[in-house]
Design a protein around this motif. Structure first.
Motif, short mmCIF file in Angstrom:
data_model
loop_
_atom_site.label_atom_id
_atom_site.label_comp_id
_atom_site.label_asym_id
_atom_site.label_seq_id
_atom_site.Cartn_x
_atom_site.Cartn_y
_atom_site.Cartn_z
N PHE A 109 0.81 -1.25 -0.05
CA PHE A 109 0.02 0.03 0.06
C PHE A 109 0.89 1.24 -0.09
O PHE A 109 0.62 2.07 -0.85
CB PHE A 109 -0.89 -0.01 1.19
N TYR A 110 1.82 1.36 0.98
CA TYR A 110 2.55 2.38 1.18
C TYR A 110 3.70 2.52 -0.23
O TYR A 110 3.64 3.84 -0.72
CB TYR A 110 3.61 2.46 2.30
N SER A 111 4.03 1.49 -0.67
CA SER A 111 4.81 1.76 -2.06
C SER A 111 4.16 2.05 -3.31
O SER A 111 4.44 3.02 -3.99
CB SER A 111 5.69 0.12 -2.27
N LEU A 112 2.86 1.55 -3.34
CA LEU A 112 2.32 1.81 -4.57
C LEU A 112 1.62 3.35 -4.45
O LEU A 112 1.35 4.09 -5.52
CB LEU A 112 0.81 1.10 -4.68
N ARG A 113 1.26 3.94 -3.25
CA ARG A 113 0.89 5.21 -3.17
C ARG A 113 1.88 6.23 -3.56
O ARG A 113 1.65 7.36 -3.99
CB ARG A 113 0.68 5.51 -1.53
N GLN A 114 3.19 5.84 -3.65
CA GLN A 114 4.19 6.70 -4.20
C GLN A 114 4.14 6.61 -5.82
O GLN A 114 4.53 7.61 -6.23
CB GLN A 114 5.43 6.29 -3.90
N PHE A 115 3.35 5.70 -6.26
CA PHE A 115 3.44 5.60 -7.85
C PHE A 115 2.27 6.04 -8.30
O PHE A 115 2.20 6.53 -9.55
CB PHE A 115 3.47 4.13 -8.15
N ARG A 116 1.11 5.96 -7.67
CA ARG A 116 -0.17 6.29 -8.36
C ARG A 116 -1.37 6.58 -7.25
O ARG A 116 -1.30 6.25 -6.09
CB ARG A 116 -0.71 5.08 -9.32
N GLU A 117 -2.47 7.08 -7.91
CA GLU A 117 -3.55 7.41 -6.92
C GLU A 117 -4.49 6.11 -6.76
O GLU A 117 -4.35 5.30 -7.19
CB GLU A 117 -4.41 8.63 -7.28
N ASN A 118 -5.80 6.67 -5.85
CA ASN A 118 -6.66 5.24 -5.78
C ASN A 118 -6.26 4.31 -5.35
O ASN A 118 -6.54 3.16 -5.94
CB ASN A 118 -7.46 5.41 -7.11
N ILE A 119 -5.50 4.05 -4.07
CA ILE A 119 -4.94 3.03 -3.41
C ILE A 119 -5.68 2.97 -2.18
O ILE A 119 -5.66 4.07 -1.64
CB ILE A 119 -3.39 2.80 -3.36
N TYR A 120 -6.39 1.63 -1.83
CA TYR A 120 -6.96 1.56 -0.40
C TYR A 120 -6.30 0.41 0.51
O TYR A 120 -5.96 -0.58 -0.50
CB TYR A 120 -8.42 1.38 -0.82
N LEU A 121 -6.62 0.32 1.37
CA LEU A 121 -6.04 -0.84 2.25
C LEU A 121 -7.07 -1.10 3.25
O LEU A 121 -7.78 -0.32 3.86
CB LEU A 121 -4.81 -0.15 3.01
N SER A 122 -7.20 -2.42 3.70
CA SER A 122 -8.02 -2.82 4.77
C SER A 122 -7.40 -2.71 6.00
O SER A 122 -6.19 -2.00 6.14
CB SER A 122 -8.21 -4.52 4.58
N SER A 123 -7.83 -2.81 7.23
CA SER A 123 -7.49 -2.59 8.46
C SER A 123 -6.91 -3.96 8.90
O SER A 123 -7.02 -5.18 8.14
CB SER A 123 -8.31 -2.16 9.58
N PRO A 124 -6.14 -4.30 9.83
CA PRO A 124 -5.63 -5.65 10.35
C PRO A 124 -6.72 -6.36 10.58
O PRO A 124 -6.43 -7.91 10.57
CB PRO A 124 -4.79 -5.48 11.37
N ASN A 125 -7.75 -5.91 10.91
CA ASN A 125 -8.96 -6.84 11.53
C ASN A 125 -10.04 -7.00 10.81
O ASN A 125 -11.09 -7.74 11.12
CB ASN A 125 -9.22 -6.36 13.00
N GLY A 126 -10.14 -6.03 9.54
CA GLY A 126 -11.49 -6.09 9.03
C GLY A 126 -11.41 -4.99 7.79
O GLY A 126 -10.25 -4.80 7.35
N PHE A 127 -12.57 -5.02 7.08
CA PHE A 127 -12.47 -4.04 5.91
C PHE A 127 -13.87 -3.44 5.97
O PHE A 127 -14.79 -3.64 6.59
CB PHE A 127 -12.35 -4.88 4.63
N MET A 128 -13.90 -2.21 5.10
CA MET A 128 -14.96 -1.32 5.06
C MET A 128 -15.84 -1.98 3.81
O MET A 128 -15.32 -1.64 2.68
CB MET A 128 -14.82 0.20 5.07
N PRO A 129 -16.97 -2.35 3.81
CA PRO A 129 -17.61 -3.00 2.78
C PRO A 129 -18.14 -1.82 1.76
O PRO A 129 -18.05 -1.98 0.60
CB PRO A 129 -19.10 -3.38 3.25
N GLU A 130 -18.18 -0.36 2.25
CA GLU A 130 -18.40 0.80 1.59
C GLU A 130 -17.26 0.77 0.41
O GLU A 130 -17.49 1.48 -0.60
CB GLU A 130 -18.67 1.92 2.19
N GLU A 131 -16.17 0.86 0.98
CA GLU A 131 -15.30 0.76 0.06
C GLU A 131 -14.93 -0.17 -1.02
O GLU A 131 -14.49 -0.06 -2.42
CB GLU A 131 -13.65 0.81 0.84
N VAL A 132 -15.13 -1.67 -0.69
CA VAL A 132 -15.25 -2.63 -1.64
C VAL A 132 -16.44 -2.60 -2.75
O VAL A 132 -16.19 -2.90 -3.72
CB VAL A 132 -15.17 -3.90 -0.92
#
Length: 284
Positions: free
Chosen positions: A153-176
């Motif tokens: 996630f951190y590396s790709l954010r240096q290359f382009r926009e619209n990168i999203y990341l889950s949390s260690p314990n779950g994810f937001m259905p709205e983002e997916v």
């Protein structure tokens, strides 16, 4: 055209196999030596199914019969055996505790050497192209897999926009739910596998997003579902998974993206550097 390895044929057909055929497929993948030498009856007995089930698996995988399947097993087994002879000798354990450091380093070296042998350039190229073309990139990783997910996630954010990341314990259905057939999901899954990973992948597939799994073996739970599966330790027996192999694989992906998308990356990095300078983020 590059001939597919047996493990790829098994992965492609695995969801449609009967429970008995799945047992045979997993047994063959884990015991290529026995599959190369034993009869269909012996393999069936070891897998806990009938001889007929073994023969039906051969037809389902596209072979003309069991002998044709066994010839493929022998070919792949001999190739793997040749590739990993040095690895086995390099990772042999020693009882001398004073050589613990050397043993760990040798083990990591053997994993990286194996990674070099098992990487399929066409799969990497396909993944790189999907990442570059995607309108959104969603990265998922839970528990211990989150560390590698955050690195990407951190590396790709240096290359382009619209990168999203889950949390260690779950994810937001709205983002997916915002993913589409033009999006890609990169999901990390290593033992012990988390149930959230399968929920995340199934939701992404409903959105018709391309799913790339980075996992330890082709037939891991998420590996069976993904459109592209990149493995790190397919033939390594270990009590834990090496982060070195995962990061090395990601480094290869990042290098490929940088090569193929250099103009956009250059514009992105110039913009970020100006932002960093304005905010005084770094000691220079």
């Amino acid at each position: 055209m590059v001939e597919k390895q047996l493990n790829e044929l098994i992965k492609e057909s695995f969801p449609s196999l009967s429970p008995g055929q799945k047992k045979v497929a997993e047994f063959i993948k884990s015991h290529m030596d026995e599959g190369a030498l034993h009869t269909a009856y012996q393999i069936g007995k070891r897998a806990g199914v009938s001889e007929t089930t073994v023969i039906r698996l051969a037809y389902t995988l596209g072979f003309t019969g069991f002998s044709d399947l066994q010839e493929k097993i022998r070919k792949d087994w001999l190739e793997d055996k040749h590739s990993y002879t040095k690895e086995v000798s390099a990772t042999a354990e020693t009882s001398d505790e004073n050589q613990l450091f050397e043993r760990v380093i040798e083990h990591e070296k053997s994993i990286l050497q194996q990674l070099l042998q098992q990487i399929r350039p066409e799969e990497l190229s396909k993944t790189i192209d999907c990442i570059i073309r995607a309108d959104r990139v969603y990265i998922g990783g839970f528990g211990s897999s989150y560390a590698a997910a955050y690195w990407l996630f951190y590396s790709l954010r240096q290359f382009r926009e619209n990168i999203y990341l889950s949390s260690p314990n779950g994810f937001m259905p709205e983002e997916v739910s915002e993913l589409s057939e033009h999006s890609i999901m990169m999901v990390f899954a290593f033992p012990r596998y988390r149930k959230e990973t399968l929920k995340l992948v199934n939701l992404a597939k409903k959105q018709k997003a391309t799913v790339v799994a980075i996992t330890n073996r082709q037939l891991s739970p998420v590996g069976q579902l993904a459109d592209i599966t990149l493995t790190t330790e397919e033939h390594i027996e270990s009590s834990h998974n090496s982060i070195a192999s995962v990061i090395s694989l990601l480094e290869v992906l990042m290098a490929g993206i940088q090569k193929e998308d250099k103009d956009r990356i250059s514009r992105r990095q110039q913009k970020l550097e100006q932002l960093y300078a304005d905010q005084g983020l770094f000691i220079e």
